[in-house]
Design a protein around this motif. Structure first.
Motif, mmCIF file in Angstrom:
data_model
loop_
_atom_site.group_PDB
_atom_site.id
_atom_site.type_symbol
_atom_site.label_atom_id
_atom_site.label_comp_id
_atom_site.label_asym_id
_atom_site.label_seq_id
_atom_site.Cartn_x
_atom_site.Cartn_y
_atom_site.Cartn_z
ATOM 1 N N HIS A 146 -35.664 -19.947 5.682
ATOM 2 C CA HIS A 146 -36.756 -20.804 6.164
ATOM 3 C C HIS A 146 -36.231 -22.090 6.786
ATOM 4 O O HIS A 146 -36.894 -22.680 7.636
ATOM 5 C CB HIS A 146 -37.727 -21.108 5.028
ATOM 6 C CG HIS A 146 -37.063 -21.549 3.766
ATOM 7 N ND1 HIS A 146 -36.734 -22.852 3.524
ATOM 8 C CD2 HIS A 146 -36.630 -20.839 2.691
ATOM 9 C CE1 HIS A 146 -36.130 -22.934 2.338
ATOM 10 N NE2 HIS A 146 -36.062 -21.721 1.811
ATOM 11 N N HIS A 171 -41.744 -28.517 11.219
ATOM 12 C CA HIS A 171 -40.848 -27.390 10.947
ATOM 13 C C HIS A 171 -40.601 -27.211 9.454
ATOM 14 O O HIS A 171 -40.290 -26.118 9.002
ATOM 15 C CB HIS A 171 -39.529 -27.576 11.694
ATOM 16 C CG HIS A 171 -38.930 -28.943 11.527
ATOM 17 N ND1 HIS A 171 -38.121 -29.258 10.486
ATOM 18 C CD2 HIS A 171 -39.074 -30.077 12.265
ATOM 19 C CE1 HIS A 171 -37.766 -30.533 10.593
ATOM 20 N NE2 HIS A 171 -38.339 -31.062 11.665
ATOM 21 N N LEU A 229 -43.747 -25.357 8.283
ATOM 22 C CA LEU A 229 -43.755 -24.032 8.910
ATOM 23 C C LEU A 229 -42.737 -23.089 8.270
ATOM 24 O O LEU A 229 -43.043 -21.928 7.982
ATOM 25 C CB LEU A 229 -43.489 -24.177 10.419
ATOM 26 C CG LEU A 229 -43.410 -22.889 11.218
ATOM 27 C CD1 LEU A 229 -44.694 -22.077 11.124
ATOM 28 C CD2 LEU A 229 -43.090 -23.189 12.689
ATOM 29 N N GLY A 230 -41.528 -23.602 8.030
ATOM 30 C CA GLY A 230 -40.494 -22.769 7.411
ATOM 31 C C GLY A 230 -40.931 -22.278 6.039
ATOM 32 O O GLY A 230 -40.796 -21.097 5.703
ATOM 33 N N LEU A 281 -35.126 -20.967 10.286
ATOM 34 C CA LEU A 281 -36.319 -20.546 11.027
ATOM 35 C C LEU A 281 -37.169 -21.742 11.466
ATOM 36 O O LEU A 281 -37.620 -21.804 12.614
ATOM 37 C CB LEU A 281 -37.149 -19.588 10.156
ATOM 38 C CG LEU A 281 -38.470 -19.094 10.751
ATOM 39 C CD1 LEU A 281 -38.260 -18.365 12.063
ATOM 40 C CD2 LEU A 281 -39.211 -18.197 9.750
ATOM 41 N N GLY A 282 -37.374 -22.702 10.555
ATOM 42 C CA GLY A 282 -38.164 -23.892 10.896
ATOM 43 C C GLY A 282 -37.540 -24.653 12.058
ATOM 44 O O GLY A 282 -38.225 -25.051 13.004
ATOM 45 N N ILE A 334 -36.228 -15.369 2.987
ATOM 46 C CA ILE A 334 -35.880 -15.618 4.392
ATOM 47 C C ILE A 334 -35.167 -16.966 4.530
ATOM 48 O O ILE A 334 -35.276 -17.830 3.654
ATOM 49 C CB ILE A 334 -37.123 -15.597 5.330
ATOM 50 C CG1 ILE A 334 -38.106 -16.733 5.004
ATOM 51 C CG2 ILE A 334 -37.802 -14.238 5.327
ATOM 52 C CD1 ILE A 334 -39.109 -17.014 6.119
#
Lengths: 303, 303
Positions: free
Chosen positions: A259, B259, B262-263, A262-263, A257
């Motif tokens: 990431h 983030h 989290l990512g 997304l983060g 993904i």
């Protein structure tokens, strides 16, 4: 027929004999193919993306439509040049407030050269990219007929701190944004950020896709957030929009993904939902303080 | 009384006269306070964390309990040294399979020195940290009484590619993991990764907190994943666990979500859920191919 876009808030501008994008009156946006292969990479992305059946329709709407490429007179007078022909996202808005947010806590990608990585890293550290997972790359706020637009210059935008970003996300949806005060009222937050068709719901829909999709990694890509303040004030049906743009540095996901995107997206979502919660809380406070006999509705207004 | 931990898969080992952590028989883990302020930073984190009422109980269980610090004879014979006294997470497991996963697509933090950042960045690019948003920092797989543990050396671990990581996440929950073949059966995936108390559900619970918490940023922190294969084989009640460890580089969140963590966490979640989906699909295939009159249950077994 072709002209310089009125509402371009970031990137190269087609002014003073420079190379930049052009628009026409039929809602198309012509972006010159950038040199050093970047233009061709972006065209290749659009071609791959538009025929990729793995991308669901409800995600496709967050990307501009691409109509291929076309040879046109370049804005810098250098003669014929290939241009990417895209949907002019802004053309459907009359007085758009626009924010260009570059998503990700790094703008470089693993396969890039050391030089390129160091250059990007330096800028990522200097701006809020590393700390926030995103940076504002440009914006304009429409303040009304009299005050017109607030559009900070490139240097000002590049110096935005975390504090500035939070404050701009509030001013972006305030009726008193044009005067640049610290006490933005966030009165448009419930209708722009909130609601079932609002910015937050759209960001969450995009996030759900990014939690799962392993097709593309979007480096140095921007998310445009735009809405028409006058329509909102008049209670018109114009909905706020988000669109992804700038795909010169998209690489294959290879089963992993994105990431990094997304983060950063989750960080932006948290900022937007903070503004929304604050605006609801202060609405409730206002209702209570004014001792109105009404109640506070879901969108934060007093009834 | 104090001894070298039997199941430590990463970090400095207290062997050959070197400084490293020790354990006792009562379930406590003694970690020497690292020099250059890192040890004190980790102690300060545990103190702040354990008294922070903003951390919900269902999240607190993902952190080892801290019992303060204690002066102890260091394992390298250098005399008395302050040690962090922690819960020995592994002590409740008999033959634990353990994975130490360093989360985040960068292990450095914005406030660090240029030298430190360059050193981390180099290692992050060399390992899967940048590409995957996490890297395996160490592991041991229990293969059974005869084959014992597979514990790859530090150099092997540091050279893991994306392909290796995916393969190890499969082998980790396979009954044929010890022979190191490419066709791991993933037969424990439904009971270890899946289920309401499985690894995936725990990761998702942690993720929900990281989408919202802006208190801490966990740089260079590891997620331990551990379970007891023999208990699982015997259908015992022992549940798989995840725990966060290593907090020498935690900094204040200052209103911004982590983030970076989290990512990486979302990327790990996608890998784990991919293994789980594959194992369910192949179970269904097996049921169909064996022409058993049974049906496939939710946990991927034939009935």
């Amino acid at each position: 027929m072709l002209k310089v876009p009125e509402h371009q808030v970031a990137g190269h501008l087609a002014i003073d004999g420079k190379l930049g994008p052009l628009v026409d009156d039929s809602g198309r946006f012509y972006k010159p193919l950038q040199g050093d292969g970047r233009g061709n990479k972006e065209l290749a992305f659009y071609e791959s993306f538009s025929s990729d059946t793995r991308v669901p329709d409800h995600i496709r709407k967050y990307f501009p439509v691409c109509y291929g490429s076309q040879l046109l007179e370049a804005s810098n007078g250098s003669g014929l040049l290939h241009h990417l022909v895209l949907q002019d996202i802004v053309s459907s808005h009359r007085n758009p407030s626009i924010m260009d947010v570059k998503i990700g806590s790094r703008t470089w990608y693993p396969e890039a050269s050391d030089n390129y990585i160091q250059k990007c890293l330096e800028k990522d550290r200097r701006t809020t990219t590393v700390s926030l997972g995103f940076r504002i790359a440009g914006l304009q706020l429409y303040g009304g007929k009299e005050s017109g637009y607030w559009r900070p210059g490139r240097k000002e935008v590049q110096s935005f701190t975390v504090y500035n970003v939070r404050s701009i996300l509030r001013r972006f949806v305030s009726s008193n944004s044009s005067i640049g005060n610290e006490n933005s009222d966030c009165s448009f937050a419930p209708s722009i950020y909130g609601g079932s068709a609002g910015i937050l719901e759209q960001l969450l829909e995009l996030k759900a896709w990014f939690e799962d999709q392993t097709i593309y990694h979007f480096h140095s890509c921007s998310l445009l957030i735009l809405f028409d303040k006058e329509s909102v004030s008049k209670g018109s049906a114009s909905v706020p929009e988000i669109k992804l743009i700038d795909f010169a540095h998209v690489v294959e996901g290879k089963g992993v993904i994105d990431h990094n995107f997304l983060g950063g997206l989750c960080s932006l979502i948290k900022f937007v939902s903070d503004v929304l919660s604050d605006s609801k809380e202060s609405s409730i406070k206002d209702c209570v303080e004014s001792e109105k006999p009404g109640i506070c509705t879901d969108n934060g207004n007093c009834q």
